[in-house]
Design a protein around this motif. Structure first.
Motif, PDB file in Angstrom:
ATOM      1  N   CYS A  74       0.825  -1.207   0.000  1.00 24.03           N
ATOM      2  CA  CYS A  74       0.000   0.000   0.000  1.00 24.03           C
ATOM      3  C   CYS A  74       0.865   1.266   0.000  1.00 24.03           C
ATOM      4  N   VAL A  75       1.833   1.357   0.912  1.00 23.01           N
ATOM      5  CA  VAL A  75       2.616   2.594   1.029  1.00 23.01           C
ATOM      6  C   VAL A  75       3.493   2.841  -0.195  1.00 23.01           C
ATOM      7  N   MET A  76       3.798   1.788  -0.953  1.00 25.49           N
ATOM      8  CA  MET A  76       4.595   1.976  -2.168  1.00 25.49           C
ATOM      9  C   MET A  76       3.813   2.716  -3.253  1.00 25.49           C
ATOM     10  N   ASN A 108      -5.143  -3.536   0.462  1.00 24.39           N
ATOM     11  CA  ASN A 108      -4.489  -3.405   1.767  1.00 24.39           C
ATOM     12  C   ASN A 108      -5.499  -3.202   2.887  1.00 24.39           C
ATOM     13  N   LEU A 109      -6.498  -2.370   2.632  1.00 23.04           N
ATOM     14  CA  LEU A 109      -7.494  -2.062   3.656  1.00 23.04           C
ATOM     15  C   LEU A 109      -8.167  -3.338   4.167  1.00 23.04           C
ATOM     16  N   TYR A 110      -8.625  -4.186   3.242  1.00 18.51           N
ATOM     17  CA  TYR A 110      -9.371  -5.368   3.660  1.00 18.51           C
ATOM     18  C   TYR A 110      -8.457  -6.531   4.030  1.00 18.51           C
ATOM     19  N   CYS A 111      -7.273  -6.596   3.449  1.00 15.36           N
ATOM     20  CA  CYS A 111      -6.298  -7.585   3.929  1.00 15.36           C
ATOM     21  C   CYS A 111      -5.935  -7.301   5.381  1.00 15.36           C
ATOM     22  N   SER A 112      -5.736  -6.024   5.710  1.00 16.51           N
ATOM     23  CA  SER A 112      -5.393  -5.662   7.087  1.00 16.51           C
ATOM     24  C   SER A 112      -6.497  -6.075   8.047  1.00 16.51           C
ATOM     25  N   VAL A 250     -10.105   4.193  14.888  1.00 19.07           N
ATOM     26  CA  VAL A 250      -9.507   5.391  14.291  1.00 19.07           C
ATOM     27  C   VAL A 250      -9.460   5.299  12.764  1.00 19.07           C
ATOM     28  N   SER A 251      -9.089   4.133  12.231  1.00 22.50           N
ATOM     29  CA  SER A 251      -8.883   4.009  10.791  1.00 22.50           C
ATOM     30  C   SER A 251     -10.095   3.469  10.038  1.00 22.50           C
ATOM     31  N   SER A 291      -3.923   5.372   7.118  1.00 22.87           N
ATOM     32  CA  SER A 291      -2.978   5.390   8.248  1.00 22.87           C
ATOM     33  C   SER A 291      -2.907   4.073   8.993  1.00 22.87           C
ATOM     34  N   ASN A 292      -3.749   3.096   8.635  1.00 24.78           N
ATOM     35  CA  ASN A 292      -3.675   1.799   9.323  1.00 24.78           C
ATOM     36  C   ASN A 292      -2.301   1.166   9.150  1.00 24.78           C
ATOM     37  N   SER A 293      -1.597   1.530   8.075  1.00 27.01           N
ATOM     38  CA  SER A 293      -0.252   0.996   7.853  1.00 27.01           C
ATOM     39  C   SER A 293       0.728   1.445   8.929  1.00 27.01           C
TER      40      SER A 293
END
Length: 346
Positions: A74-76, A108-112, A250-251, A291-293
């Motif tokens: 995600c951050v990449m 990323n959101l749903y994998c997390s 929060v996220s 920001s969950n990352s």
């Protein structure tokens, strides 16, 4: 500043609404830059430790690796978003990267969410059903669960690959990452997709996590004080509960609530003040979702199964490797010194 004519729901007159582009560009570019740095450093370091100590593998370890990989993926893509908003909403990276950047954010959101759910279930079984846990929870099964999460999240997020860059005739710019407009033909499909992801991707995992944590707390409270002092798993479980719930509150929760309200809002008439506040809330909650990352490295360090022990083990291994390399170099250096001395003497 761009203006937009909007029909007020009370009457038939139109009013000129100020654009929030300046607010949006500043908040997104600043937030995504910060998330990129913190997420890359935190998750990159965590992956280094986890991969270098892979021989000490456990089911929890497998979930941590996959969660960190998801965050790095995600951050990449966030620097592309930063570039877009620094350029005041001008996309120059092509249609493919526009689609991929949006897609990876939601993967990323749903994998997390699902990896955190799997980690919570694993901790629940270890504390509430410790005997059955030894038989049910294995590294091989954890890998299968992770594979299933990747496949499901990737497939469920695939509709975001369908919308790429577009050309805005008003601003004469190529756009990407733009939310749907009022009365858009995409709204019915987006609403159906939203309700599916809301229930399957947020509500159900959150309920599972709450049930697991209720069982963990009940089991911990039912133990004798002596038993609670002897077991380190209790403190790990409590720290994990705090961090995961903090991440959800929060996220994930603000984003899913706001997204549902926003899509319903787009299907009706509204005033300029309502539109402005709604569009600003889109900006804020999407930044919180990304920001969950940054929260996940806290999960590894404070509640990860032996993560700090793995870090100490890695430091010791690197120290021993350095000492071994130096000890091998010393005889060579001494021999070269003696040879140089003999040459000087002759």
């Amino acid at each position: 500043m761009e203006q937009a004519n909007v029909t007020n729901g009370v009457g038939n007159y139109t009013e000129s609404c100020p654009s929030i582009d300046e607010f949006r560009n500043q908040v997104y570019s600043t937030s995504y830059s910060l998330i990129t740095v913190l997420g890359f450093v935190g998750n990159g370091f965590a992956l280094l430790v986890l991969f270098r100590t892979y021989r000490e593998g456990s089911p929890f370890h497998v979930y941590m690796i996959n969660l960190a990989m998801s965050d790095l993926l995600c951050v990449m893509t966030l620097p592309l978003r930063v570039l877009y908003y620094v350029r005041k909403g001008q996309w120059e990276q092509g249609d493919f990267l526009c689609r991929i950047s949006s897609y990876f954010l939601y993967v990323n959101l749903y994998c997390s969410i699902y990896f955190m759910t799997a980690m919570s279930v694993t901790r629940f079984l270890a504390i509430v059903f410790p005997v059955q846990n030894l038989r049910l929870v294995t590294v091989g099964r954890a890998r299968l669960v992770c594979l299933g999460i990747w496949i499901f999240s990737s497939a469920a997020s695939s509709p975001f690959l369908m919308s790429g860059q577009s050309y805005d005739k008003v601003t004469n710019k190529t756009k990407c990452f733009e939310p749907p407009q009022h009365s858009s033909s995409r709204l019915p499909k987006l609403e159906a997709l939203n309700y599916f992801s809301l229930v399957i991707g947020f509500v159900l995992p959150f309920l599972v996590i709450l049930l697991c944590y209720a069982g963990i707390v009940r089991t911990l409270l039912s133990r004798t004080p002596a038993a609670r002092r002897q077991q380190n798993s209790a403190s790990k479980a409590i720290r994990m509960i705090v961090i995961v719930l903090l991440t959800f509150l929060v996220s994930f929760m603000p984003y899913h609530i706001q997204r549902t309200i926003h899509l319903n809002f787009l299907s009706r008439k509204s005033s300029c003040a309502e539109q402005t506040s709604m569009h600003k809330s889109v900006v804020v909650t999407l930044c919180l979702a990304a920001s969950n990352s940054c929260f996940d490295p806290m999960l590894y360090f404070f509640s990860g199964e032996g993560f700090r022990n793995r870090l100490s083990s890695l430091r010791q291994t690197m120290r021993n490797s350095t000492l071994h390399r130096v000890s091998k170099q010393k005889p060579t250096m001494i021999l070269e010194s003696r040879e140089n001395h003999n040459l000087d003497a002759s």
